[in-house]
Design an enzyme around this catalytic site. Structure first.
Site, PDB file in Angstrom:
ATOM      1  N   HIS A 129       0.860  -1.192   0.000  1.00 45.60           N
ATOM      2  CA  HIS A 129       0.000   0.000   0.000  1.00 45.60           C
ATOM      3  C   HIS A 129       0.889   1.233   0.000  1.00 45.60           C
ATOM      4  O   HIS A 129       1.867   1.301   0.754  1.00 45.60           O
ATOM      5  CB  HIS A 129      -0.908   0.032   1.236  1.00 45.60           C
ATOM      6  CG  HIS A 129      -1.732   1.278   1.292  1.00 45.60           C
ATOM      7  ND1 HIS A 129      -2.889   1.427   0.551  1.00 45.60           N
ATOM      8  CD2 HIS A 129      -1.551   2.441   1.954  1.00 45.60           C
ATOM      9  CE1 HIS A 129      -3.382   2.641   0.769  1.00 45.60           C
ATOM     10  NE2 HIS A 129      -2.590   3.270   1.623  1.00 45.60           N
TER      11      HIS A 129
ATOM     12  N   ASP B 167     -15.459   2.885   7.323  1.00 48.10           N
ATOM     13  CA  ASP B 167     -14.431   3.814   6.824  1.00 48.10           C
ATOM     14  C   ASP B 167     -15.014   4.735   5.763  1.00 48.10           C
ATOM     15  O   ASP B 167     -14.689   5.920   5.718  1.00 48.10           O
ATOM     16  CB  ASP B 167     -13.235   3.053   6.247  1.00 48.10           C
ATOM     17  CG  ASP B 167     -12.207   4.031   5.675  1.00 48.10           C
ATOM     18  OD1 ASP B 167     -11.693   4.837   6.469  1.00 48.10           O
ATOM     19  OD2 ASP B 167     -11.964   4.015   4.470  1.00 48.10           O
TER      20      ASP B 167
ATOM     21  N   ARG C  70     -14.703  12.932   8.104  1.00 50.36           N
ATOM     22  CA  ARG C  70     -13.418  13.568   8.439  1.00 50.36           C
ATOM     23  C   ARG C  70     -13.066  14.643   7.430  1.00 50.36           C
ATOM     24  O   ARG C  70     -12.523  15.692   7.775  1.00 50.36           O
ATOM     25  CB  ARG C  70     -12.308  12.506   8.470  1.00 50.36           C
ATOM     26  CG  ARG C  70     -12.358  11.608   9.697  1.00 50.36           C
ATOM     27  CD  ARG C  70     -11.469  10.394   9.509  1.00 50.36           C
ATOM     28  NE  ARG C  70     -10.099  10.741   9.220  1.00 50.36           N
ATOM     29  CZ  ARG C  70      -9.271  10.000   8.463  1.00 50.36           C
ATOM     30  NH1 ARG C  70      -9.690   8.860   7.928  1.00 50.36           N
ATOM     31  NH2 ARG C  70      -8.049  10.382   8.252  1.00 50.36           N
TER      32      ARG C  70
ATOM     33  N   SER D 293      -8.042   3.875   8.997  1.00 51.01           N
ATOM     34  CA  SER D 293      -8.695   3.969   7.693  1.00 51.01           C
ATOM     35  C   SER D 293      -7.963   3.134   6.639  1.00 51.01           C
ATOM     36  O   SER D 293      -8.571   2.376   5.879  1.00 51.01           O
ATOM     37  CB  SER D 293      -8.732   5.449   7.282  1.00 51.01           C
ATOM     38  OG  SER D 293      -9.129   5.590   5.954  1.00 51.01           O
TER      39      SER D 293
ATOM     40  N   LYS E 281      -8.993  -1.443   5.538  1.00 52.16           N
ATOM     41  CA  LYS E 281      -9.277  -1.903   4.179  1.00 52.16           C
ATOM     42  C   LYS E 281      -8.261  -2.963   3.739  1.00 52.16           C
ATOM     43  O   LYS E 281      -8.622  -3.960   3.111  1.00 52.16           O
ATOM     44  CB  LYS E 281      -9.261  -0.706   3.218  1.00 52.16           C
ATOM     45  CG  LYS E 281     -10.464   0.223   3.440  1.00 52.16           C
ATOM     46  CD  LYS E 281     -10.406   1.477   2.610  1.00 52.16           C
ATOM     47  CE  LYS E 281      -9.395   2.462   3.116  1.00 52.16           C
ATOM     48  NZ  LYS E 281      -9.584   3.856   2.782  1.00 52.16           N
TER      49      LYS E 281
END
Ligand code: URA
Length: 436
Positions: free
Chosen positions: A82, A161, A168, A183, A187
């Protein structure tokens, strides 16, 4: 439980219990807890922070708010990467086929462009026919067959999320390390992977502007992943100049295919890609050391296997792979203009944020959520920090589809470059490695 008492507890800087955190996330997901109470809680977390234990529970609660991908049918080690996002960041497009060649399974759920940063899904969709919306069954079958697949988030993953991120965004609570950690990690953990490598970027084109902030975020995410029994490594990488030489959807696909075929071997893009993929191979026990992993990966590029692997995945996801063999057929902009160096000197700065803004105004990103992307536009042939340039030499090539947008983009391009008389070193692509 009384929501306002839990908000007060966090407001006053106390540690919440697991039950309190789960009560909040479950209530917010199913609608029994209203936006105003969740907003107050998000602000309390923003201001008072969370302990590593609280952050891990928050991540777990958000992950369990929706479905988890069932990857039990995949026989290979499941490892993903990621990135916190940046300009010209096309690493996933090179890393995933390379990791698959080495025997890993990469079930990659990617995103679309966000703000000035591009998204893997938009880049892939510049290849005609490419389907990023596979069913979960087809997603798993693709990974099992060719070792990787790249799709968009399914509606059922981490709905908490989805709601909280939107909240947010409008309540000034985005840049909180526990909230960003939960967050991102909820995922990724819902993907059913064994290990995760994180590319946490720092600099003007990144979410985190300093090495210190990027390191704190990386440490937080690595800690949560480890608490959830995943193999974790994070690299802190430079995003003060765009990665590689292109920014823009089809242009980035072309550069990625060139990398898979052995070009740009010494640049920052391949440096970071090979380092991240090597970490994946070590976590997935396909190599003992990063050096061994690197040799394996270079072998797959040299043999042509890496490029063929990308084509195999693209074909399984319905793309017309003739566009990959002949990239001249990919979307092309009608106007191509070089931006010349105003004087001779050493390139001391190539501001990633300005290049990102130029690509956005050209139409390569979205200004409204329902904007259509122009796949052809962007920048290429980008000169890099540390290069010596002569007056008049092109610093970047701009690809546009209208004179008006070209002029808007040029205003940002002009601001992007800093020339100096004295020599400037190229930035260090990888500044730290975080293992927890
Ligand atoms: N990306 C996410 O998915 N969540 C954040 O909070 C920040 C970046």
């Amino acid at each position: 439980m009384v929501p306002q008492w839990i908000i007060e507890k966090k407001r006053d800087g106390h540690v919440l219990t697991e039950e309190e955190i789960r009560f909040f996330i479950n209530g917010y997901t199913n609608g029994t807890l209203p936006d105003y109470q969740m907003s107050a809680m998000a602000m309390a977390i923003y201001l008072k922070g969370m302990t590593p234990g609280e952050t891990a529970v928050l991540t777990d609660a958000m992950m369990r708010s929706g479905a988890m991908v069932d990857t039990s049918a995949i026989s290979m080690p499941k490892v993903d990467k990621h990135s916190t996002g940046g300009i010209g960041d096309k690493v996933s497009l090179i890393l995933a086929p390379l990791a698959a060649c080495a025997g890993l399974a990469v079930p990659m759920i990617s995103g679309r462009g966000l703000g000035i940063t591009g998204g893997t899904l938009d880049k892939l969709e510049s290849i005609p026919g490419f389907n990023v919306n596979l069913s979960e069954e087809d997603f798993i079958a693709t990974v099992q067959k060719c070792g990787f697949s790249m799709i968009g988030q399914t509606g059922e993953i981490a709905p908490a999320d989805k709601k909280l991120y939107a909240l947010r965004d409008v309540t000034g609570t985005v840049s909180s390390i526990p909230l960003i950690t939960a967050s991102i990690m909820c995922k990724k953990m819902a993907e059913g992977i064994d290990s995760l490598v994180l590319d946490v970027k720092w600099g003007t084109g990144a979410f985190m502007r300093t090495v210190e902030d990027a390191t704190a975020l990386a440490e937080s995410m690595v800690r949560v992943g480890k608490a959830m029994n995943k193999g974790m490594v994070a690299l802190i990488t430079d995003m003060n100049q765009p990665l590689g030489h292109t920014a823009g959807n089809a242009l980035e696909i072309i550069e990625s295919l060139e990398c898979l075929q052995g070009q740009h071997a010494d640049g920052d893009l391949m440096n970071i890609t090979l380092a991240l993929t090597s970490e994946m191979l070590v976590l997935g026990k396909k190599a003992q050391t990063a050096e061994e992993a690197r040799r394996i990966l270079l072998g797959h590029i040299e043999s042509g296997a890496a490029f063929e692997k990308f084509k195999e995945m693209a074909e399984l996801q319905n793309a017309d792979v003739s566009f990959l063999d002949d990239v001249g057929k990919l979307p092309q902009a009608s106007l191509v203009r070089d931006f010349p160096a105003p004087s001779s000197g050493t390139l001391a700065g190539v501001d990633a944020e300005s290049i990102g803004r130029a690509v956005l105004v050209l139409g390569g990103g979205r200004q409204k959520t329902d904007d259509r992307i122009d796949y052809a536009v962007g920048t290429s042939e980008l000169a890099k920090i540390g290069e010596h340039v002569e007056a008049g030499q092109p610093l970047v090539r701009v690809h546009a589809n209208s004179e008006e947008k070209l002029a808007q983009a040029m205003a940002y391009i002009e601001k992007a470059f800093t020339l100096a008389d004295e020599s400037t070193a190229a930035p260090t692509p990888i500044v730290a490695r975080i293992t927890g």
